[in-house]
Design an enzyme around this catalytic site. Sequence first.
Site, PDB file in Angstrom:
ATOM      1  N   PRO A 129       0.778  -1.244   0.000  1.00  0.00           N
ATOM      2  CA  PRO A 129       0.000   0.000   0.000  1.00  0.00           C
ATOM      3  C   PRO A 129       0.810   1.296   0.000  1.00  0.00           C
ATOM      4  O   PRO A 129       0.773   2.076   0.958  1.00  0.00           O
ATOM      5  CB  PRO A 129      -0.848  -0.133   1.258  1.00  0.00           C
ATOM      6  CG  PRO A 129       0.003  -0.944   2.174  1.00  0.00           C
ATOM      7  CD  PRO A 129       0.718  -1.929   1.286  1.00  0.00           C
ATOM      8  N   CYS A 130       1.491   1.560  -1.098  1.00  0.00           N
ATOM      9  CA  CYS A 130       2.240   2.813  -1.201  1.00  0.00           C
ATOM     10  C   CYS A 130       1.304   4.017  -1.244  1.00  0.00           C
ATOM     11  O   CYS A 130       1.736   5.143  -0.999  1.00  0.00           O
ATOM     12  CB  CYS A 130       3.177   2.783  -2.401  1.00  0.00           C
ATOM     13  SG  CYS A 130       2.379   2.489  -3.975  1.00  0.00           S
ATOM     14  N   HIS A 131       0.016   3.779  -1.511  1.00  0.00           N
ATOM     15  CA  HIS A 131      -0.949   4.886  -1.490  1.00  0.00           C
ATOM     16  C   HIS A 131      -1.133   5.448  -0.080  1.00  0.00           C
ATOM     17  O   HIS A 131      -1.657   6.549   0.081  1.00  0.00           O
ATOM     18  CB  HIS A 131      -2.302   4.442  -2.070  1.00  0.00           C
ATOM     19  CG  HIS A 131      -2.962   3.346  -1.329  1.00  0.00           C
ATOM     20  ND1 HIS A 131      -2.662   2.005  -1.554  1.00  0.00           N
ATOM     21  CD2 HIS A 131      -3.910   3.361  -0.366  1.00  0.00           C
ATOM     22  CE1 HIS A 131      -3.408   1.256  -0.750  1.00  0.00           C
ATOM     23  NE2 HIS A 131      -4.176   2.059  -0.022  1.00  0.00           N
TER      24      HIS A 131
END
Length: 171
Positions: A129-131
């Site tokens: 989850p780089c978001h």
Amino acid sequence: MSLDTLHYLDYLATPAGSPIGLLEIRASDQGITHIRFVDEAAHSARPHPLIERCKAQLAEYFRGERRAFSLPLAPQGTEFQQRVWQRLREVPFGETCSYATISRGIGSPNSHRAVGAANGRNPLAIVVPCHRVIGSNGQLTGYAGGLPRKQWLLRLEGVGLAASDDLFATS
């Protein structure tokens, strides 16, 4: 291409579960190697059971029924990138962090820019989850899938955003 490097391709089409666009999913026998946003679908040569499992888990996530993914992952990257991507997987659903937080979490407190670069090269959108990484000032920062998708994903997870980050506001 030799059999040991052969990748299986499949696509999760918009109506089939991704409300924010087409996703290309690639897998090897070791795990999921890529999940990325694409502009148009292509046809896969061979189905793979890991891709079907990934598609099902992504559909659950988009419906709000899944908060964590249980997939074997096999992203290719440097040792530093692997450490960053592993730390990203530890950021809980519905929470955000900064590049500085990730830097400290991997034991390299002065590597903010390198962490940002590794974050930008994350081959496993959504599942890694780089978001969930935002600026130290609480503002949205870049996202390979585009800031509107990042905002959508954060809203799905219940993250409140600053008014200046409302990309869908009408003026």
